[in-house]
Structure formats: structure tokens, C-alpha cells
Design an enzyme around this catalytic site. Structure first.
Site, PDB file in Angstrom:
ATOM      1  N   TRP A 294       0.838  -1.204   0.000  1.00  0.00           N
ATOM      2  CA  TRP A 294       0.000   0.000   0.000  1.00  0.00           C
ATOM      3  C   TRP A 294       0.876   1.259   0.000  1.00  0.00           C
ATOM      4  CZ3 TRP A 294      -3.930   1.343   4.517  1.00  0.00           C
ATOM      5  CH2 TRP A 294      -4.707   2.457   4.143  1.00  0.00           C
TER       6      TRP A 294
ATOM      7  N   TYR B 275      -4.163   1.024  -5.111  1.00  0.00           N
ATOM      8  CA  TYR B 275      -2.983   1.619  -4.473  1.00  0.00           C
ATOM      9  C   TYR B 275      -2.237   2.454  -5.508  1.00  0.00           C
ATOM     10  CZ  TYR B 275      -3.681  -1.716  -0.616  1.00  0.00           C
ATOM     11  OH  TYR B 275      -4.203  -2.457   0.441  1.00  0.00           O
TER      12      TYR B 275
END
Length: 328
Positions: A21, A56
Site C-alpha cells: 500500500w 494503491y
């Protein structure tokens, strides 16, 4: 790096994985080179499990992973991605075969692969877990060879338990850390019984459990730790595990006294998670090479004592549980 079996896949993966992430976005600025360096360092340290998602950085994380793996060549690590959060609005009706297929095709392109090792529904609305047609669509993609396996990433214990009723759900990704201990109750028992892999995410409570934050720590405007403390953008449990910042800082000081030797608090917190045999892999994030190397070293720490485990549980019950235990 110690290995664990990833549920019914039978595949061996590193017990410490790489959460991608941070190299995608919403954690402050991470340069392209730092992102690549972090991932290279993780793989050099023996990490063989990478977790990402199509949102992401709007695909940036997936593309960086593909770039690094192409540079390295050789055997590919296990790469898990997620789908669903690209929906706008993010509603249960959007989790249909057409949309999911489009998301998977985009991830296949981003990751430059023919088959996804693992596709996870990305924290969908709770009602999705009560819609068999969603899981039938995943079965069809698996049969078509687009995905090898599928699982779910959940916010709530209820969602995890419901998802595991679908026989082909291979894994559940859930928040589990020193400040979110409820999964160790019924959920872990059921996951072991069904041989479902468990991915522990947010293991450091958004960095709180590194022990490096204070009341004066500043976060950039594009960091979710600045803009999502009350769930303004997504579930508040994803930010500092849902614990009020001042409460968490106080509890961190209580935990600090149990970190012994030359271990960092972050490595201690990761080792605490790995004490649970239901955990298949824990996925701390890293924004640079040093963080990735430090995360990997958690696998080398000795087991925590019964006394330490009991002390950590007591801190949780006294200071943290009232804020989070029944919410998720």
C-alpha cells in the site's frame, strides 16, 4: 526467513510478507526509486509474499511490482492483489461479474502476468458476503484461469466468518495487531478448522507500534493518518487501527517496557502477531530499503514468553479494547 503454508493452496510463503500500500499512495510521498528499493530489499531478505491492490496509487503499486519482478527474473514470489474499491460509488451492486472481470483484466495487465496468484475482494460492503452470485463469478474466473485462488479482505469478524462459508474462499485478510486482538477468538478457530489462510494487515497500527510517533508527529496532507482518523475517506479502523491517537500513544509506552534486547518495537509487534499459528503471513508496509529490511528481521526474533504475552493482553484489555473490541 521462516516459512508457513498458505492454507489450502499448499504453497509455502515467507511468514513476513510485503504490504505494498505504502509504495502506491496515501502514505505521503514515496519516490519511484525508494519504492523499488524497498521491494528489492524485501525480496533480497527472503520475503516471498507481496500484497497489493488495484487502487494503491491507481495501479502504481501493481506496476512497480511488475517492474521489479521483471528486473529480477527467476521464480516469482506469491503476489496477491485486490479488487472492488475502484467502484464509484462503492456499493454492493457493483460487485458483479462484469465489473470484477474488468478489474481482474486490468490487474493482469498492470502485473504483467497471465494469472493472478490470489484475488481478494477489497473490503466490500457487508451485504456482498450474503450474495452467492459474487462468489460464483469468482469461481468462473478461476475456472477460466484468470486467477489461481481467491479470498476476501474484511473489516469485520462477521464478514470473515460469513465469507468462509463459501467453499472456495482460500484466504481472509484482516486487521490483527497488538491493538486489534479480537480475531484471535472465534475467527482464528474457524480459519484453522477450514484450513483458510489468514493474512494479518495493519500489523503496526499505521506506524504507531514502531514506537516512533508522538503527540507532535506531523503527517502530510496526502497521508491517510492525517485525513482519515474519523473515517472520512474509508473505514476508520484502517487508520491507527481505529484507536484514538492519544489513547494509542499512552498504550505504546506501556508496551515499550516489554521490548527487550536489541529488538525494535516494530519487530516485537510483528513477532507478537506471528505467535498465532493461525496466521499464514503478516504484511507490514515499507517506504524504503531500511524499513523493509527491519520488517524482515522480525522472523528471526525468539518466541515471546507467556509472561510477556499475558502482559500485552492486559494492556489491550485495559486501555484499547473499550475503543475497538466490539466495533470490528
Amino acid at each position: 526467513m521462516k516459512q508457513r503454508i498458505f492454507g489450502r493452496t499448499g504453497r509455502s510463503v515467507s511468514e513476513v510478507g510485503f504490504g505494498a500500500w505504502a509504495i502506491g499512495g496515501t502514505w505521503g510521498e514515496v519516490s519511484h526509486e525508494d519504492a523499488k528499493s524497498a521491494l528489492h530489499a524485501a525480496l533480497d531478505a527472503g520475503i516471498s509474499f507481496i500484497d497489493t491492490a488495484d487502487v494503491y496509487g491507481d495501479g502504481r503499486s501493481e506496476k512497480i511490482i511488475a517492474e521489479v519482478l521483471n528486473e529480477r527474473g527467476g521464480e516469482r514470489p506469491f503476489v496477491a492483489t485486490k479488487a472492488g474499491r475502484r467502484l464509484s460509488p462503492h456499493v454492493a451492486e457493483g460487485y458483479n461479474a462484469e465489473n470484477l472481470t474488468a478489474f481482474v483484466d486490468r490487474s493482469l495487465e498492470n502485473l504483467q502476468t497471465d494469472t493472478l496468484d490470489l484475488l481478494q475482494l477489497h473490503c466490500p460492503p457487508t451485504e456482498v458476503y450474503y450474495q452467492p452470485e459474487v462468489f460464483a463469478a469468482l469461481d468462473e474466473m478461476q475456472a477460466a484461469g484468470k486467477i489461481r485462488a481467491y479470498g476476501v479482505s474484511v473489516e469485520k469478524i462477521e464478514e470473515a466468518l460469513k465469507a468462509m462459508e463459501f467453499p472456495n474462499v482460500t484466504s481472509v485478510q484482516i486487521i490483527y495487531n497488538l491493538f486489534r486482538q479480537r480475531p484471535a477468538e472465534l475467527f482464528f478457530q474457524e480459519a484453522r478448522r477450514r484450513n483458510v489462510a489468514v493474512i494479518a494487515r495493519v500489523p503496526l497500527a499505521s506506524g504507531l507500534l514502531t514506537g516512533k510517533m508522538s503527540a507532535t508527529t506531523a503527517f502530510s496532507a496526502d497521508d491517510h493518518r492525517a485525513f482519515n482518523r474519523n473515517g472520512e475517506a474509508f473505514d476508520k479502523g484502517e487508520t491507527f487501527s481505529g484507536v484514538p491517537y492519544d489513547v494509542a500513544l499512552d498504550a505504546v509506552e506501556d508496551v515499550r517496557q516489554y521490548v527487550s534486547g536489541d529488538a525494535t518495537m516494530a519487530a516485537f509487534a510483528l513477532r507478537w502477531i506471528l505467535m498465532a499459528d493461525a496466521i499464514s503471513v503478516v504484511i507490514p508496509g515499507a517506504k524504503n530499503r531500511e524499513q523493509a529490511q527491519a520488517n524482515a528481521r522480525a522472523s528471526d526474533l525468539p518466541a515471546l514468553s507467556d509472561e510477556t504475552m499475558a502482559a500485552i493482553k492486559a494492556i489491550y484489555q485495559q486501555k484499547i479494547a473499550p475503543w475497538v473490541h466490539q466495533r470490528w
